[in-house]
Design a protein around this motif. Structure first.
Motif, mmCIF file in Angstrom:
data_model
loop_
_atom_site.group_PDB
_atom_site.id
_atom_site.type_symbol
_atom_site.label_atom_id
_atom_site.label_comp_id
_atom_site.label_asym_id
_atom_site.label_seq_id
_atom_site.Cartn_x
_atom_site.Cartn_y
_atom_site.Cartn_z
ATOM 1 N N GLY A 21 1.026 -1.515 -0.234
ATOM 2 C CA GLY A 21 -0.135 0.230 -0.255
ATOM 3 C C GLY A 21 0.576 1.288 -0.023
ATOM 4 N N ARG A 22 1.225 2.227 1.255
ATOM 5 C CA ARG A 22 1.435 3.362 1.173
ATOM 6 C C ARG A 22 2.306 3.353 1.824
ATOM 7 N NH1 ARG A 22 -2.064 8.231 2.903
ATOM 8 N NH2 ARG A 22 0.035 9.187 3.851
ATOM 9 N N HIS A 23 3.247 1.971 2.592
ATOM 10 C CA HIS A 23 4.288 1.833 3.450
ATOM 11 C C HIS A 23 5.105 0.787 2.953
ATOM 12 C CE1 HIS A 23 1.199 2.144 7.034
ATOM 13 N NE2 HIS A 23 0.015 1.408 6.363
ATOM 14 N N VAL A 24 6.281 1.335 2.798
ATOM 15 C CA VAL A 24 7.232 0.506 2.823
ATOM 16 C C VAL A 24 7.975 -0.343 3.775
ATOM 17 C CG1 VAL A 24 9.914 0.955 1.125
ATOM 18 C CG2 VAL A 24 8.257 2.765 1.081
ATOM 19 N N ARG A 25 8.787 -1.419 2.695
ATOM 20 C CA ARG A 25 8.681 -2.614 4.041
ATOM 21 C C ARG A 25 10.409 -3.200 3.551
ATOM 22 N NH1 ARG A 25 6.501 -0.440 7.274
ATOM 23 N NH2 ARG A 25 4.552 -1.251 8.301
ATOM 24 N N LEU A 26 11.077 -3.800 3.860
ATOM 25 C CA LEU A 26 12.781 -3.667 3.706
ATOM 26 C C LEU A 26 13.146 -5.362 3.985
ATOM 27 C CD1 LEU A 26 13.171 -0.908 4.410
ATOM 28 C CD2 LEU A 26 15.116 -1.228 2.718
ATOM 29 N N LYS A 27 13.113 -6.508 3.267
ATOM 30 C CA LYS A 27 13.225 -7.782 3.755
ATOM 31 C C LYS A 27 14.768 -7.600 4.737
ATOM 32 C CE LYS A 27 10.841 -10.895 1.319
ATOM 33 N NZ LYS A 27 11.253 -12.914 0.354
ATOM 34 N N ARG A 28 14.783 -8.393 5.262
ATOM 35 C CA ARG A 28 15.847 -8.981 6.272
ATOM 36 C C ARG A 28 17.261 -8.968 5.635
ATOM 37 N NH1 ARG A 28 18.156 -8.995 11.746
ATOM 38 N NH2 ARG A 28 15.914 -8.968 11.846
ATOM 39 N N ILE A 29 16.733 -9.867 4.328
ATOM 40 C CA ILE A 29 18.049 -10.910 3.794
ATOM 41 C C ILE A 29 18.252 -9.825 2.239
ATOM 42 C CG2 ILE A 29 15.782 -11.533 1.621
ATOM 43 C CD1 ILE A 29 18.547 -14.200 1.394
ATOM 44 N N ASP A 30 17.805 -9.060 1.859
ATOM 45 C CA ASP A 30 17.810 -7.790 1.400
ATOM 46 C C ASP A 30 19.193 -7.239 1.605
ATOM 47 O OD1 ASP A 30 16.657 -8.821 -1.162
ATOM 48 O OD2 ASP A 30 14.884 -7.951 -0.440
ATOM 49 N N VAL A 31 18.401 -6.238 2.912
ATOM 50 C CA VAL A 31 19.864 -5.155 3.891
ATOM 51 C C VAL A 31 20.779 -5.733 3.925
ATOM 52 C CG1 VAL A 31 19.683 -4.962 6.004
ATOM 53 C CG2 VAL A 31 17.152 -3.836 4.503
ATOM 54 N N ASP A 32 21.023 -7.257 4.796
ATOM 55 C CA ASP A 32 21.980 -7.826 4.457
ATOM 56 C C ASP A 32 22.413 -8.043 3.427
ATOM 57 O OD1 ASP A 32 21.696 -8.342 7.326
ATOM 58 O OD2 ASP A 32 20.486 -10.113 7.306
ATOM 59 N N GLN A 33 22.155 -8.232 2.472
ATOM 60 C CA GLN A 33 22.810 -8.119 0.809
ATOM 61 C C GLN A 33 23.815 -6.838 0.447
ATOM 62 O OE1 GLN A 33 20.105 -9.379 -2.534
ATOM 63 N NE2 GLN A 33 21.860 -10.431 -3.382
ATOM 64 N N PHE A 34 22.327 -6.089 1.000
ATOM 65 C CA PHE A 34 23.074 -4.521 1.168
ATOM 66 C C PHE A 34 24.493 -4.119 1.494
ATOM 67 C CE2 PHE A 34 23.697 -0.022 1.699
ATOM 68 C CZ PHE A 34 23.898 0.603 0.499
ATOM 69 N N ILE A 35 24.774 -4.422 2.861
ATOM 70 C CA ILE A 35 25.938 -4.033 4.131
ATOM 71 C C ILE A 35 26.677 -5.324 3.339
ATOM 72 C CG2 ILE A 35 26.487 -5.302 5.887
ATOM 73 C CD1 ILE A 35 23.349 -4.463 6.690
ATOM 74 N N ASN A 36 26.757 -7.357 2.411
ATOM 75 C CA ASN A 36 27.559 -7.281 1.913
ATOM 76 C C ASN A 36 27.582 -6.748 0.520
ATOM 77 O OD1 ASN A 36 27.799 -9.012 4.710
ATOM 78 N ND2 ASN A 36 26.169 -10.209 3.604
ATOM 79 N N SER A 37 27.148 -6.005 0.092
ATOM 80 C CA SER A 37 28.159 -5.621 -0.955
ATOM 81 C C SER A 37 28.670 -4.435 -1.033
ATOM 82 C CB SER A 37 26.513 -4.946 -1.680
ATOM 83 O OG SER A 37 26.119 -4.034 -1.229
ATOM 84 N N GLY A 38 29.326 -4.110 0.092
ATOM 85 C CA GLY A 38 30.558 -2.866 0.676
ATOM 86 C C GLY A 38 31.045 -3.342 1.209
ATOM 87 N N ARG A 39 31.778 -4.440 1.063
ATOM 88 C CA ARG A 39 33.012 -5.622 2.449
ATOM 89 C C ARG A 39 33.723 -5.002 1.129
ATOM 90 N NH1 ARG A 39 33.780 -10.123 5.274
ATOM 91 N NH2 ARG A 39 35.002 -10.757 5.290
#
Length: 64
Positions: free
Chosen positions: A36-54
């Motif tokens: 709807g109007r809410h935004v949600r982020l999956k934990r796995i996507d957040v972890d993947q973003f963090i790991n991509s900056g390694r």
């Protein structure tokens, strides 16, 4: 543990600001879901973003 984060929860998990997470979303640099109007982020996507900056450490060797 939760599978989805709100923006403030993602910011806390990443130890950063809500503004930074919103910028990542606006620039489409992180995967997210609209509920709807809410935004949600999956934990796995957040972890993947963090790991991509390694950055791996550089090993140096002595020149002969």
């Amino acid at each position: 543990m939760k599978e989805h984060f709100t923006v403030p929860e993602a910011a806390e998990y990443m130890n950063t600001t809500v503004r930074f997470v919103r910028r990542l979303i606006a620039e489409r640099r992180i995967a997210f879901h609209h509920l709807g109007r809410h935004v949600r982020l999956k934990r796995i996507d957040v972890d993947q973003f963090i790991n991509s900056g390694r950055v791996e450490p550089v090993t140096r060797w002595k020149a002969a």
